[in-house]
Write an enzyme that holds these catalytic residues in place. Structure first.
Site, PDB file in Angstrom:
ATOM      1  N   SER A  73       0.790  -1.235   0.000  1.00 20.76           N
ATOM      2  CA  SER A  73       0.000   0.000   0.000  1.00 20.76           C
ATOM      3  C   SER A  73       0.822   1.284   0.000  1.00 20.76           C
ATOM      4  CB  SER A  73      -0.965   0.002   1.188  1.00 20.76           C
ATOM      5  OG  SER A  73      -2.041  -0.880   0.944  1.00 20.76           O
ATOM      6  N   LYS A  76       0.173   3.574  -2.900  1.00 16.80           N
ATOM      7  CA  LYS A  76      -0.971   4.490  -2.935  1.00 16.80           C
ATOM      8  C   LYS A  76      -0.533   5.948  -2.999  1.00 16.80           C
ATOM      9  CE  LYS A  76      -4.136   1.256  -0.730  1.00 16.80           C
ATOM     10  NZ  LYS A  76      -4.583   0.652   0.510  1.00 16.80           N
ATOM     11  N   SER A 133      -5.838   3.601   4.192  1.00 15.99           N
ATOM     12  CA  SER A 133      -5.372   2.507   3.340  1.00 15.99           C
ATOM     13  C   SER A 133      -6.531   1.727   2.725  1.00 15.99           C
ATOM     14  CB  SER A 133      -4.438   1.561   4.108  1.00 15.99           C
ATOM     15  OG  SER A 133      -3.481   0.997   3.225  1.00 15.99           O
ATOM     16  N   GLU A 169      -5.549  -3.556  -6.255  1.00 13.35           N
ATOM     17  CA  GLU A 169      -5.794  -4.175  -4.947  1.00 13.35           C
ATOM     18  C   GLU A 169      -6.831  -5.292  -5.080  1.00 13.35           C
ATOM     19  OE1 GLU A 169      -4.230  -3.703  -2.278  1.00 13.35           O
ATOM     20  OE2 GLU A 169      -3.495  -1.642  -2.191  1.00 13.35           O
ATOM     21  N   SER A 240       1.280  -3.461   3.764  1.00 10.84           N
ATOM     22  CA  SER A 240       1.531  -4.822   4.241  1.00 10.84           C
ATOM     23  C   SER A 240       1.003  -5.817   3.223  1.00 10.84           C
ATOM     24  CB  SER A 240       0.865  -5.062   5.606  1.00 10.84           C
ATOM     25  OG  SER A 240      -0.537  -4.895   5.509  1.00 10.84           O
TER      26      SER A 240
END
Length: 291
Positions: A73, A76, A133, A169, A240
């Site tokens: 992440s 992002k 997130s 994702e 993660s």
């Protein structure tokens, strides 16, 4: 009697001693940091990557900083920054509304799930992606940009030849050892984060918005932030994934010192390994000691 020549020679040597001592001290300090990071990595059983840039003089502390790690992440930040870049030429862009359907939801959607059958603005999606997130928010940003390759193209426009985003994702978090997809290096990410938050990569309004989002992150209290004095200001983005991959990238404002940019990436050999945010906190404490 001491001749003028001898006296001048002695003064020259004495004048250089502080410099020599300083160099030796700095070298010893650098070795100590490397040894501490190596010991931390060894005790963890995983692979640790660290890059710190001291913006006061652009000096660096690097550990496996040219090795590839899955970004998870932390990617992002690049997607949100790419949308901010677009908004430089379209002042209404961040107010553009995006539909959120139940079918859009993936594995982690703490903000987007509250807007199912409704809409979110691109600004709200950026905040959700960076501060919570939210994976659906990330996917909406990627879709708006035209796909993962467009996020990579934005990185290239900044001079980052290392960053690559290949998937959306949550599959970008598989973090398979040796898989180059969705990876970067600690040094490349640190340099790009510096350019985005402290440099000229974004116009002032967009840069300030990115920094505000990062400072408002809610997911990083146990990572880099945990290894720093509480009085320091931090803006960060965690990540993660599989193989116990645990990441955090941050801009840090110590008291009475120029900002620091710190990237900490960590991964492990077992697919089901637990996250180790304590390793990131320990690494942050090691590399920022003395600032």
């Amino acid at each position: 009697m001491m001749t003028q020549s001898i006296r001048r020679s002695m003064l020259t040597v004495m004048a250089t001693l502080p410099l020599l001592f300083s160099s030796a001290t700095l070298h010893a300090q650098a070795n100590s940091v490397q040894q501490q990071l190596e010991a931390l990595e060894k005790s963890s059983g995983g692979r640790l990557g660290v890059a710190l840039i001291n913006t006061a003089d652009n000096s660096q502390i690097l550990y496996r900083a040219d090795e590839r790690f899955a970004m998870c992440s932390t990617s992002k930040v690049m997607a949100a920054a790419a949308v901010l870049k677009q908004s430089e030429s379209d002042k209404h862009l961040l107010n553009q509304r995006v539909e959120i359907k139940k079918s859009d939801l993936v594995n982690y959607n703490p903000i987007a799930e509250k807007h199912v059958n409704g809409t979110m603005t691109l600004a709200e999606l950026g905040a959700a992606a960076l501060q919570y997130s939210d994976n659906t928010a990330m996917n909406k940003l990627i879709a708006h940009l035209g796909g993962p390759d467009k996020v990579t193209a934005f990185a290239r426009s900044l001079g980052d030849e290392t960053f690559r985003l290949d998937r959306t994702e949550p599959t970008l978090n598989t973090a398979i050892p040796g898989d180059p997809r969705d990876t970067t290096t600690p040094l490349a990410m640190a340099q790009t984060l510096k350019n985005l938050t402290l440099g000229k990569a974004l116009a002032e309004t967009q840069r300030a918005q990115l920094v505000t989002w990062l400072k408002g992150n809610t997911t990083g209290s146990a990572s880099i932030r945990a290894g720093l004095p509480k009085s320091w200001v931090v803006g960060d983005k965690t990540g993660s994934g599989d193989y116990g991959t645990t990441n955090d990238i941050a801009v840090i404002w110590p008291e009475n010192h120029a900002p620091l940019v710190l990237v900490t990436y960590f991964t492990q050999p077992e697919q089901k390994a637990e996250s180790r945010r304590d390793i990131l906190a320990a690494a942050a404490k090691i590399v920022t000691h003395g600032f």
